[in-house]
Design an enzyme around this catalytic site. Structure first.
Site, PDB file in Angstrom:
ATOM      1  N   TRP A 102       0.814  -1.224   0.000  1.00 18.59           N
ATOM      2  CA  TRP A 102       0.000   0.000   0.000  1.00 18.59           C
ATOM      3  C   TRP A 102       0.844   1.269   0.000  1.00 18.59           C
ATOM      4  O   TRP A 102       0.378   2.304  -0.468  1.00 18.59           O
ATOM      5  CB  TRP A 102      -1.004  -0.005   1.149  1.00 18.59           C
ATOM      6  CG  TRP A 102      -1.937  -1.173   1.051  1.00 18.59           C
ATOM      7  CD1 TRP A 102      -2.093  -2.188   1.944  1.00 18.59           C
ATOM      8  CD2 TRP A 102      -2.832  -1.483  -0.042  1.00 18.59           C
ATOM      9  NE1 TRP A 102      -3.015  -3.095   1.477  1.00 18.59           N
ATOM     10  CE2 TRP A 102      -3.478  -2.691   0.272  1.00 18.59           C
ATOM     11  CE3 TRP A 102      -3.127  -0.854  -1.256  1.00 18.59           C
ATOM     12  CZ2 TRP A 102      -4.418  -3.291  -0.578  1.00 18.59           C
ATOM     13  CZ3 TRP A 102      -4.067  -1.449  -2.104  1.00 18.59           C
ATOM     14  CH2 TRP A 102      -4.691  -2.643  -1.754  1.00 18.59           C
ATOM     15  N   ASP A 172      -2.313   6.430   6.091  1.00 16.88           N
ATOM     16  CA  ASP A 172      -3.289   5.474   5.579  1.00 16.88           C
ATOM     17  C   ASP A 172      -3.691   4.576   6.756  1.00 16.88           C
ATOM     18  O   ASP A 172      -2.892   3.792   7.247  1.00 16.88           O
ATOM     19  CB  ASP A 172      -2.626   4.660   4.455  1.00 16.88           C
ATOM     20  CG  ASP A 172      -3.562   3.631   3.826  1.00 16.88           C
ATOM     21  OD1 ASP A 172      -4.688   3.452   4.328  1.00 16.88           O
ATOM     22  OD2 ASP A 172      -3.143   3.009   2.822  1.00 16.88           O
ATOM     23  N   LYS A 196     -12.898  -2.185   5.660  1.00 24.38           N
ATOM     24  CA  LYS A 196     -12.198  -3.055   6.603  1.00 24.38           C
ATOM     25  C   LYS A 196     -12.770  -2.898   8.003  1.00 24.38           C
ATOM     26  O   LYS A 196     -13.243  -3.856   8.574  1.00 24.38           O
ATOM     27  CB  LYS A 196     -10.697  -2.749   6.615  1.00 24.38           C
ATOM     28  CG  LYS A 196      -9.929  -3.494   5.533  1.00 24.38           C
ATOM     29  CD  LYS A 196      -9.494  -2.676   4.407  1.00 24.38           C
ATOM     30  CE  LYS A 196      -8.881  -3.482   3.282  1.00 24.38           C
ATOM     31  NZ  LYS A 196      -7.950  -2.680   2.489  1.00 24.38           N
TER      32      LYS A 196
HETATM   33  C1  LIG Z   1      -7.288  -2.209   1.480  1.00 28.44           C
HETATM   34  C2  LIG Z   1      -6.270  -1.164   1.648  1.00 28.44           C
HETATM   35  C3  LIG Z   1      -6.096  -0.147   0.694  1.00 28.44           C
HETATM   36  C4  LIG Z   1      -6.857  -0.100  -0.597  1.00 28.44           C
HETATM   37  O1  LIG Z   1      -8.176   0.237  -0.376  1.00 28.44           O
HETATM   38  P1  LIG Z   1      -9.230   0.431  -1.559  1.00 28.44           P
HETATM   39  O2  LIG Z   1     -10.384   1.000  -0.824  1.00 28.44           O
HETATM   40  O3  LIG Z   1      -9.473  -0.921  -2.149  1.00 28.44           O
HETATM   41  O4  LIG Z   1      -8.644   1.356  -2.559  1.00 28.44           O
HETATM   42  C5  LIG Z   1      -5.149   0.829   0.958  1.00 28.44           C
HETATM   43  N1  LIG Z   1      -4.429   0.820   2.080  1.00 28.44           N
HETATM   44  C6  LIG Z   1      -4.570  -0.141   3.019  1.00 28.44           C
HETATM   45  C7  LIG Z   1      -3.740  -0.093   4.261  1.00 28.44           C
HETATM   46  C8  LIG Z   1      -5.497  -1.157   2.831  1.00 28.44           C
HETATM   47  O5  LIG Z   1      -5.636  -2.112   3.759  1.00 28.44           O
END
Ligand SMILES: *Cc1c(COP(=O)(O)O)cnc(C)c1O
Length: 361
Positions: A102, A172, A196
């Site tokens: 990521w 993030d 998530k």
């Molecule tokens: C799942 C995830 C993403 C990507 O998320 P999307 O909503 O599918 O674009 C980015 N960063 C982290 C840490 C993730 O777990």
């Protein structure tokens, strides 16, 4: 069929009470005679949902008044472009700590727009740890610093965030938001896809310090401009109304449990159940440096790839699903987000005990 224990990394388990409430209100929300999905986003009913989602998130995360809360679309992945477009303005340069897929994606998108300086990385060691944040020197002329707090794929998380001085810290938090208390005032931007630890896919949360909004240029595409979304309270265009409604119900659920402090205790309890078992097993082993183990994504393996696959298959028969590791990391992974009940983790540990007895020689 009965509900299974779903250890998916995302989209992931939601609280059953929330799903039941949504089912009750599916075709007629309160006295409105229609589904939330069918409502105008300018209606009183929807505006109330929107406002409650925002105020509950503010309460749960203790978000200071000088921060805006945005509900956007495009997933966390669009933030890999929106952040640099809006915030990388004066020097066209940002620093990043590379801790997995990521952050690698954020590097790729950032390099299309400016200079990206990787100040530390755990790539050589398979992203099995978080670099020591006290030994990093940041560029004095960077526009900001980017980190990924919890690395969903490898199962690592920060135990301390870097001191970036005057440089805004962009984080993030897609797979850890609301799982433990964070001091929002330490960050310039926090972003997270909802699927998530919050709600359904389709809404992305952005928490941004208001003074950063002045960096967004009027020349940006309107839909990619933070300032536009902040000034219109995320109602510039049609927001993902149903996803925001479910997220609001999840926020209410979390609030009723006692908020983030309480869920953090439960999350530590759930993670310890698994890690303690793994640490005491000579069959299963954890995949990352113990100091940086994630509370949300527990990665581990059996002694062989074949046994890993067998584990996934047999677990499924016991109603324990989605335990395969990410394809880029291999092994096994149990994602135990806020909505995973302790009983789910107990059932997994019991299954692991039996599996070990059966297959260790
Ligand atoms: C799942 C995830 C993403 C990507 O998320 P999307 O909503 O599918 O674009 C980015 N960063 C982290 C840490 C993730 O777990």
């Amino acid at each position: 069929m009965a509900r299974v224990f779903n250890f998916s990394a995302g989209p992931a388990v939601l609280p059953e009470v929330v799903l039941k409430q949504a089912a009750l209100e599916m075709s007629e929300y309160q006295d409105y005679g229609m589904s939330v999905m069918e409502m105008s986003h300018r209606s009183r009913a929807y505006m109330d949902i929107h406002a409650e989602a925002s105020s509950l998130l503010r309460k749960l995360m203790n978000i200071p008044d000088d921060y805006a809360v945005l509900f956007l679309q495009g997933g966390a992945s669009l933030q890999f472009s929106m952040v640099p477009m809006n915030i990388m303005t004066s020097n066209k340069k940002f620093d990043i700590i590379n801790t997995g897929v990521w952050t690698q994606k954020a590097i790729v998108e950032g390099r299309k727009l400016g200079q990206v300086n990787v100040v530390a990385s755990s790539q050589e060691e398979g992203f099995s740890f978080i670099p020591d944040v006290d030994n990093i020197s940041f560029s004095h002329d960077a526009d900001y610093v980017h980190i990924c707090y919890n690395n969903t794929i490898y199962g690592t998380k920060y135990i301390k965030i870097p001191d970036t001085g005057n440089l805004p810290l962009v984080c993030d938090m897609s797979s850890c938001i609301l799982s433990e208390p964070y001091d929002v005032s330490k960050y310039g931007i926090i972003f997270a896809g909802a699927q998530k630890n919050i709600g359904p896919a389709g809404v992305t949360i952005v928490i941004i310090k208001k003074d950063l909004l002045s960096r967004s240029s009027d020349d940006l595409a309107t839909m990619l401009n933070y300032k536009v979304h902040a000034e219109s309270d995320s109602l510039y265009n049609t927001p993902p109304t149903y996803a925001i409604y479910i997220s609001m119900l999840v926020f209410r659920w979390l609030d009723s449990l006692g908020g983030v402090e309480e869920i953090y205790k439960l999350n530590k309890e759930k993670a310890s159940l698994l890690y303690d078992f793994i640490d005491n097993s000579s069959f299963f082993k954890g995949n990352v440096d113990k100091r940086y183990r994630s509370l949300m994504n527990v990665t581990f393996s059996t002694p062989s790839k074949d046994l890993d696959s067998l584990f996934v298959k047999e677990a499924e028969k016991h109603g324990l699903v989605n335990l395969a590791g990410h394809k880029s990391a291999g092994g096994l992974r149990a994602s135990i987000y806020n909505a995973m009940p302790v009983e789910g983790v107990r059932a997994l540990v019991d299954f692991m005990k039996d599996f070990e007895l059966k297959y260790s020689k």
